[in-house]
Motif scaffolding. Structure first.
Motif, PDB file in Angstrom:
ATOM      1  N   GLN A 112       2.276   1.676  -3.467  1.00  0.00           N
ATOM      2  CA  GLN A 112       1.218   2.127  -4.366  1.00  0.00           C
ATOM      3  C   GLN A 112       0.923   3.614  -4.162  1.00  0.00           C
ATOM      4  O   GLN A 112       0.761   4.365  -5.124  1.00  0.00           O
ATOM      5  N   ARG A 113       0.870   4.050  -2.899  1.00  0.00           N
ATOM      6  CA  ARG A 113       0.625   5.460  -2.601  1.00  0.00           C
ATOM      7  C   ARG A 113       1.745   6.330  -3.169  1.00  0.00           C
ATOM      8  O   ARG A 113       1.497   7.356  -3.812  1.00  0.00           O
ATOM      9  N   LEU A 114       2.974   5.915  -2.952  1.00  0.00           N
ATOM     10  CA  LEU A 114       4.114   6.668  -3.471  1.00  0.00           C
ATOM     11  C   LEU A 114       4.090   6.735  -4.988  1.00  0.00           C
ATOM     12  O   LEU A 114       4.414   7.770  -5.588  1.00  0.00           O
TER      13      LEU A 114
ATOM     14  N   GLN B 108       0.829  -1.205   0.000  1.00  0.00           N
ATOM     15  CA  GLN B 108       0.000   0.000   0.000  1.00  0.00           C
ATOM     16  C   GLN B 108       0.862   1.254   0.000  1.00  0.00           C
ATOM     17  O   GLN B 108       0.556   2.235  -0.682  1.00  0.00           O
ATOM     18  N   SER B 109       1.951   1.224   0.743  1.00  0.00           N
ATOM     19  CA  SER B 109       2.875   2.360   0.777  1.00  0.00           C
ATOM     20  C   SER B 109       3.493   2.588  -0.602  1.00  0.00           C
ATOM     21  O   SER B 109       3.558   3.726  -1.084  1.00  0.00           O
TER      22      SER B 109
ATOM     23  N   ARG C 197       1.402   6.620  -6.922  1.00  0.00           N
ATOM     24  CA  ARG C 197       0.340   7.561  -7.305  1.00  0.00           C
ATOM     25  C   ARG C 197       0.770   9.006  -7.107  1.00  0.00           C
ATOM     26  O   ARG C 197       0.377   9.883  -7.860  1.00  0.00           O
ATOM     27  N   GLU C 198       1.591   9.237  -6.083  1.00  0.00           N
ATOM     28  CA  GLU C 198       2.044  10.594  -5.784  1.00  0.00           C
ATOM     29  C   GLU C 198       3.200  11.031  -6.672  1.00  0.00           C
ATOM     30  O   GLU C 198       3.653  12.168  -6.579  1.00  0.00           O
TER      31      GLU C 198
END
Length: 102
Positions: free
Chosen positions: A55-57, A52-53, A59-60
């Motif tokens: 994936q978040r990075l 999840q981390s 997307r950012e």
């Protein structure tokens, strides 16, 4: 009742079917998986957090190196479950395509 012969192997397929039959009606996607080992459960949760981390990075728009940290962590946790030691090979392959620190 299933009759099995260890000598000839007769009935082994029937035994396998009889063992698996109760689980065939269960849809793991609907009810989830049953993890019976606390260590595996912890490692899978850690894997999920790392993915999840990453994936978040992603997307950012973070750099590939930062995204890879999470992916490496997830791979390491999964490797602890499977006993595989491929993390270094994977990282070597991934980092060979990036110019890091220059």
């Amino acid at each position: 009742m299933v009759q099995v012969s260890a000598k000839t192997g007769a009935g082994v397929d029937e035994l396998r079917d009889a063992i698996l039959r109760p689980f065939a009606a269960v849809d793991a996607c609907e009810i989830g998986l049953l993890i019976t080992d606390a260590r595996h459960y912890d490692l899978l949760r850690r894997t999920d957090v790392e993915l999840q981390s990453a994936q978040r990075l992603l997307r950012e728009g973070a750099s590939e190196e930062l995204v890879l940290v999470g992916l490496y962590g997830a791979l390491r946790f999964l490797g602890e479950i499977t006993g595989e030691t491929t993390a270094e090979d994977v990282l070597t392959e991934i980092f060979s395509t990036f110019c890091i620190g220059k």
